[in-house]
Scaffold this motif. Structure first.
Motif, short mmCIF file in Angstrom:
data_model
loop_
_atom_site.label_atom_id
_atom_site.label_comp_id
_atom_site.label_asym_id
_atom_site.label_seq_id
_atom_site.Cartn_x
_atom_site.Cartn_y
_atom_site.Cartn_z
N PHE A 72 0.81 -1.22 0.00
CA PHE A 72 0.00 0.00 0.00
C PHE A 72 0.84 1.27 0.00
O PHE A 72 0.38 2.33 -0.43
N ASN A 73 2.09 1.19 0.48
CA ASN A 73 2.89 2.42 0.58
C ASN A 73 4.28 2.31 -0.04
O ASN A 73 5.11 3.21 0.15
N GLU A 74 4.56 1.21 -0.76
CA GLU A 74 5.92 1.01 -1.25
C GLU A 74 6.32 2.04 -2.30
O GLU A 74 7.51 2.41 -2.39
N LEU A 75 5.37 2.55 -3.08
CA LEU A 75 5.70 3.57 -4.07
C LEU A 75 6.10 4.88 -3.38
O LEU A 75 7.07 5.52 -3.75
N ALA A 76 5.32 5.26 -2.35
CA ALA A 76 5.65 6.47 -1.58
C ALA A 76 7.00 6.31 -0.89
O ALA A 76 7.81 7.25 -0.84
N HIS A 77 7.27 5.14 -0.35
CA HIS A 77 8.55 4.87 0.31
C HIS A 77 9.70 4.96 -0.68
O HIS A 77 10.76 5.53 -0.38
N GLY A 115 -3.12 11.22 1.40
CA GLY A 115 -3.85 10.04 1.85
C GLY A 115 -4.65 10.40 3.09
O GLY A 115 -4.44 11.45 3.71
N SER A 116 -5.56 9.54 3.46
CA SER A 116 -6.42 9.81 4.61
C SER A 116 -5.64 9.81 5.92
O SER A 116 -4.50 9.34 5.99
N THR A 117 -6.28 10.31 6.95
CA THR A 117 -5.67 10.36 8.28
C THR A 117 -5.26 8.97 8.75
O THR A 117 -6.00 8.01 8.58
N GLY A 118 -4.06 8.89 9.31
CA GLY A 118 -3.61 7.62 9.89
C GLY A 118 -2.98 6.65 8.91
O GLY A 118 -2.76 5.49 9.24
N HIS A 119 -2.67 7.10 7.69
CA HIS A 119 -2.05 6.20 6.71
C HIS A 119 -0.52 6.27 6.72
O HIS A 119 0.12 5.59 5.93
N PRO A 146 -2.68 4.78 0.16
CA PRO A 146 -4.05 4.32 0.42
C PRO A 146 -4.12 3.55 1.74
O PRO A 146 -3.15 3.48 2.50
N GLN A 147 -5.27 2.95 1.98
CA GLN A 147 -5.47 2.15 3.19
C GLN A 147 -4.59 0.90 3.14
O GLN A 147 -4.42 0.31 2.09
N PRO A 148 -4.02 0.48 4.27
CA PRO A 148 -3.16 -0.71 4.27
C PRO A 148 -3.92 -1.97 3.82
O PRO A 148 -5.06 -2.18 4.22
N ASP A 149 -3.28 -2.78 2.99
CA ASP A 149 -3.84 -4.07 2.59
C ASP A 149 -3.66 -5.05 3.74
O ASP A 149 -2.98 -4.76 4.73
N GLN A 150 -4.25 -6.23 3.62
CA GLN A 150 -4.23 -7.19 4.73
C GLN A 150 -2.82 -7.63 5.11
O GLN A 150 -2.49 -7.71 6.30
N GLU A 151 -1.99 -7.90 4.12
CA GLU A 151 -0.61 -8.33 4.40
C GLU A 151 0.13 -7.27 5.19
O GLU A 151 0.87 -7.56 6.14
N SER A 152 -0.10 -6.01 4.82
CA SER A 152 0.56 -4.91 5.53
C SER A 152 -0.02 -4.73 6.92
O SER A 152 0.70 -4.41 7.87
N ARG A 153 -1.33 -4.97 7.06
CA ARG A 153 -1.95 -4.86 8.39
C ARG A 153 -1.34 -5.90 9.34
O ARG A 153 -1.11 -5.62 10.52
N ALA A 186 -6.17 -8.54 11.59
CA ALA A 186 -5.88 -8.01 10.25
C ALA A 186 -7.08 -8.17 9.32
O ALA A 186 -7.31 -7.34 8.43
N THR A 187 -7.84 -9.24 9.52
CA THR A 187 -9.02 -9.48 8.68
C THR A 187 -10.20 -8.63 9.12
O THR A 187 -10.98 -8.16 8.29
N THR A 188 -10.31 -8.40 10.43
CA THR A 188 -11.48 -7.72 10.98
C THR A 188 -11.37 -6.20 10.92
O THR A 188 -12.35 -5.51 10.63
N ILE A 189 -10.18 -5.68 11.21
CA ILE A 189 -9.99 -4.23 11.28
C ILE A 189 -9.46 -3.72 9.96
O ILE A 189 -8.30 -3.96 9.61
N ASN A 190 -10.30 -3.04 9.21
CA ASN A 190 -9.90 -2.53 7.90
C ASN A 190 -9.52 -1.05 7.96
O ASN A 190 -9.45 -0.38 6.94
N GLY A 191 -9.28 -0.57 9.18
CA GLY A 191 -9.03 0.86 9.33
C GLY A 191 -7.60 1.25 9.01
O GLY A 191 -6.84 0.52 8.38
N ASN A 192 -7.24 2.46 9.47
CA ASN A 192 -5.91 2.98 9.18
C ASN A 192 -4.90 2.50 10.21
O ASN A 192 -5.21 1.74 11.11
N ILE A 193 -3.66 2.98 10.06
CA ILE A 193 -2.58 2.53 10.94
C ILE A 193 -2.85 2.91 12.39
O ILE A 193 -2.57 2.14 13.31
N ARG A 194 -3.43 4.08 12.60
CA ARG A 194 -3.72 4.51 13.97
C ARG A 194 -4.76 3.60 14.62
O ARG A 194 -4.71 3.30 15.81
N ASP A 195 -5.74 3.15 13.82
CA ASP A 195 -6.74 2.21 14.35
C ASP A 195 -6.06 0.92 14.79
O ASP A 195 -6.38 0.35 15.84
N LEU A 196 -5.13 0.43 13.95
CA LEU A 196 -4.44 -0.82 14.25
C LEU A 196 -3.58 -0.67 15.51
O LEU A 196 -3.57 -1.55 16.39
#
Length: 448
Positions: free
Chosen positions: A128-133, A154-158, A277-284, A308-318
């Protein structure tokens, strides 16, 4: 073949089969201790990694080892006790430090406003963020030349603030002579207003023109603020003409910031504009694992998978849910089961934001510069088909609306048409990176 050479050869093959966050999280501190009777004994840094590799990646590890040495037939995993003790002490110190400091800003360097916690080492890289990195890595190699300006949105917490401050911290530490400064656009606006009121605009202008690297967060604050935009425009030109690196962040693409002058949009477009964008499951999974290890929270692979499957939110949520689980682990004095976590999440997880279908239609139509009405019409024009299919895909994937309801709301279409559209986008996403970025940008706009 010695142990080190054997394991390096196996790692090359493993790296090609797993995602970047998985590789950096679970394979980083591993090495072969010994090989006895065809069994490889693999040292890992903690019990969590041991369980994860054994349960999830055993065959992925065994296969390349057997290719390199056919006499190998098994792998065992042992925890490096010295490494585990060192990390446990570090985690405990870090954790205590985090609890003593309620806000990360408490560690901010007052001269440059940079938070030393925000580094590339603590930044989890995923699809989800490798291009930005990658863009950030290019910037630190040639500041002021490669990707100038760099605009991350990107949205808050990404992870935008983490990434842009990591650039500043890296340049500051590797090139001490360079003057680096981080600030929010709101602070820039306040300084500008104070200078106007106190008739000190020349001092204000001089202050910001002395920096070699200027990092400005939350540029959307300048919406409809003409005077601040004018000062930013002139500052931008001065820094850019002198090959000084400029970095911006925003919650949306500059094209969608209302009331932003075209000349600023043009300047931003002259460099590199990239979304997170929002983190994908592998990244979560990687983010949850890294946070759990940092806080010393013992969570099983099954619990991490569930989160990782249940919480589809941003990094701050995780990160927030890991902090919550830490409290429960300490209260219970034992590891949490999946059922324990389910009960905890039931009372703490944020509900998904709801968005009206007409709002989604408007955002997607604006994004692709087509009329909203065309989405509902029976037209088969190519420029309309793709946006309509994306709308159907998002309504199904992100908001779980039934196929018949989607068809009914979008011009009375049959549910089989909706199914076909959703499957078409799913299939195209596998090989079309541009489509993936476009959908990521639209999701950012939907979550604002």
């Amino acid at each position: 073949m010695d142990y080190k050479q054997l394991w390096q050869g196996a790692l090359l093959e493993i790296e090609s089969q797993v995602s970047k966050p998985t590789f950096s999280t679970f394979f980083k501190d591993t090495h072969i201790v010994k090989i006895e009777d065809g069994t490889v004994v693999l040292s890992v840094s903690n019990a969590f990694t041991r369980d994860w590799l054994r349960d999830k990646f055993h065959n992925t590890i065994l296969r390349p080892l057997r290719v390199l040495d056919p006499s190998i037939h098994a792998v065992e995993y042992v925890v490096n006790k010295e490494e585990a003790k060192r990390k446990e002490e570090k985690n405990m110190n870090d954790s205590l430090g985090m609890r003593e400091l309620p806000l990360p800003e408490a560690q901010v360097n007052k001269e440059d406003n940079l938070n030393p916690r925000y580094t590339f080492e603590t930044f989890v890289i995923g699809p989800f963020n490798e291009l930005a990195h990658a863009a950030a890595q290019a910037v630190i190699k040639k500041p002021g030349i490669m990707y100038n300006p760099l605009f991350i949105y990107g949205s808050t917490g990404h992870g935008k603030t983490h990434l842009i401050q990591a650039i500043g911290n890296h340049i500051k530490n590797t090139s001490p002579s360079k003057k680096v400064f981080y600030m929010t656009s709101e602070k820039f606006g306040q300084d500008c207003m104070n200078a106007l009121q106190n008739q000190k605009m020349s001092v204000f202008k001089e202050k910001y023109r002395k920096y070699d690297v200027l990092i400005m967060d939350d540029i959307q604050f300048f919406s409809e603020k003409q005077k601040f935009q004018e000062e930013l425009f002139h500052l931008f030109n001065t820094l850019y003409d002198n090959n000084k690196q400029i970095i911006f962040s925003s919650d949306k693409h500059p094209h969608f910031i209302q009331g932003l002058e075209e000349r600023l949009k043009s300047r931003f477009a002259a460099g590199m504009i990239i979304d997170i964008p929002q983190p994908d499951q592998e990244s979560r999974i990687a983010i949850l694992t890294k946070k759990a290890l940092a806080l010393g929270v013992s969570l099983s692979p099954e619990v991490i998978d569930f989160l990782a499957t249940t919480i589809n939110g941003n990094i701050r949520d995780l990160e927030g849910i890991i902090n919550t689980l830490l409290v429960h682990v300490e209260l219970k004095g034992k590891d949490l089961s999946v059922n324990d976590v389910k009960n905890i999440i039931k009372h703490t997880a944020k509900p998904k934001k709801t968005v009206a279908i007409k709002d989604i239609v408007k955002i997607v139509s604006d994004f692709y510069s087509i009329e909203e009405e065309s989405i509902y019409e029976k037209t088969r024009r190519k420029e309309v088909i793709k946006p309509r299919q994306i709308i159907m895909y998002l309504l199904r994937e992100d908001f779980n609306i039934s196929y018949p309801s989607i068809g009914q709301k979008l011009g009375g279409r049959d549910h089989t048409t909706v199914i076909h559209s959703c499957e078409k986008i799913k299939e195209d996403l596998k090989g079309d990176q541009t489509l993936g970025h476009e959908i990521g940008q639209i999701r950012n706009l939907l979550s604002v």
